[in-house]
Design a protein around this motif. Sequence first.
Motif, PDB file in Angstrom:
ATOM      1  N   ALA A 113       0.839  -1.196   0.000  1.00 45.80           N
ATOM      2  CA  ALA A 113       0.000   0.000   0.000  1.00 45.80           C
ATOM      3  C   ALA A 113       0.871   1.243   0.000  1.00 45.80           C
ATOM      4  CB  ALA A 113      -0.932   0.014   1.205  1.00 45.80           C
ATOM      5  N   LEU A 114       0.299   2.310  -0.527  1.00 43.26           N
ATOM      6  CA  LEU A 114       0.928   3.623  -0.465  1.00 43.26           C
ATOM      7  C   LEU A 114      -0.022   4.571   0.242  1.00 43.26           C
ATOM      8  CD1 LEU A 114       3.271   5.531  -1.272  1.00 43.26           C
ATOM      9  CD2 LEU A 114       1.999   6.024  -3.377  1.00 43.26           C
ATOM     10  N   TYR A 115       0.444   5.154   1.336  1.00 47.21           N
ATOM     11  CA  TYR A 115      -0.301   6.241   1.986  1.00 47.21           C
ATOM     12  C   TYR A 115      -0.023   7.513   1.206  1.00 47.21           C
ATOM     13  CZ  TYR A 115      -0.597  10.353   5.015  1.00 47.21           C
ATOM     14  OH  TYR A 115      -0.835  11.610   5.500  1.00 47.21           O
ATOM     15  N   ILE A 116      -1.077   8.191   0.788  1.00 43.81           N
ATOM     16  CA  ILE A 116      -0.959   9.481   0.106  1.00 43.81           C
ATOM     17  C   ILE A 116      -1.788  10.492   0.896  1.00 43.81           C
ATOM     18  CG2 ILE A 116      -1.270  10.768  -2.038  1.00 43.81           C
ATOM     19  CD1 ILE A 116      -1.280   8.113  -3.545  1.00 43.81           C
ATOM     20  N   ARG A 117      -1.132  11.491   1.423  1.00 46.99           N
ATOM     21  CA  ARG A 117      -1.800  12.493   2.247  1.00 46.99           C
ATOM     22  C   ARG A 117      -3.012  13.094   1.535  1.00 46.99           C
ATOM     23  NH1 ARG A 117      -1.336  17.525   1.482  1.00 46.99           N
ATOM     24  NH2 ARG A 117       0.729  17.424   0.486  1.00 46.99           N
TER      25      ARG A 117
END
Length: 389
Positions: free
Chosen positions: A211-215
């Motif tokens: 997963a990638l957390y993207i603000r």
Amino acid sequence: MRRVYLDYSATTPVKKIVLDEMIPYFTEKFGNPSSLYELGASAKTDLNISREKVAKLIGASEREIYFTSCGTEADNWAVIGSARLKKKYGNHIITTKIEHHAILHSCEYLEKNGYEVTYIGVDEKGIVNLKELEDAITSNTILISIMFANNEIGTIQPIKEIGEIAKKHNILFHTDAVQAVGNVDINVKELGVDMLSMSAHKIYGPKGIGALYIRKGLILPSYMNGGAQENKRRAGTENLAGIVGFGKAAELAKEGLDEHIKKITSLRNYFIKEVLDKIPNVYVNGDLEKRLPGNANLTFEFIEGEALLLYLDMNGISVSTGSACSSASLVPSHVLDAIGIPVEKIHGSLRFSIGDFTTKEDLDYTVEVLIKVVDKLRSISSVSNEKGW
């Protein structure tokens, strides 16, 4: 023969409770989350529940989590996506010499396409110099990408301070937290990161899902084109069973984090002390305090690490010479090189990584075998004989 697995930094086994949670999604709960009928709608609900569990592990909102195939894809998306997003504002990226190859190779790709990359150094313990980082910033800097914790030596970087520097200069900040998630208490809001990469198979979940957390508010360009999955950011039918497994693994990691850190740190310290006390000419690479709880990267002087690894394997003990992604390469570790370890000593280094299923008895057995194998290898080593061994 006793089997001892000490390579948890490479991958972890899927916990049974995680596997049990996943199995129905291969059979009766197999619906496509994009379908409008009940089977698909139910799948969509379960996908979002899992997204929320992953988000809670790092203090994010579920709408800030975008599932990928792995940590490498998340890293690629963060770096290359940021470069494309900010191209009209600049073409300069800052990273470090000790990043995972998912970051380094993404940066190399961008360099071939008109971008400039500064690879800042680290000290002898593997920690970034914040002044050097800030001094590297130019008017064209658009991204800082620095890993949370190193996959080889376990060193943990001052992420909050780096985030403050990035925010001060209005620069995007990404961190590869694949090794840190589930091993360090992380709150993305407090740390000030814009993007964060993670992977399920490092926290006792399945391979093939990350997963990638993207603000919130950061509109990173799509990296996969096709359907409207993942809020139109990452196309492709979701790996629902993998996502459910990731969610359960994240939930377990969040609930047991304090106990996990305490237990694993204690075992690691015990192991390091036993090795250093019983085997001469061995030393620890990386910072002893700012370090992942299960990491013990050790250099055994006067022997080849590959030979030591193979002898350990013959005795049922699995360890690594460094990053599992680079295990097929005979090139010396770029991480150990960056912290100033001479080439001949780099080749005598091994990474032992301890996990939830490691026992004190496993470590005692490993030390017993190490004593015998190191003594044997040094007795036939031309370098050790020159040193009087």
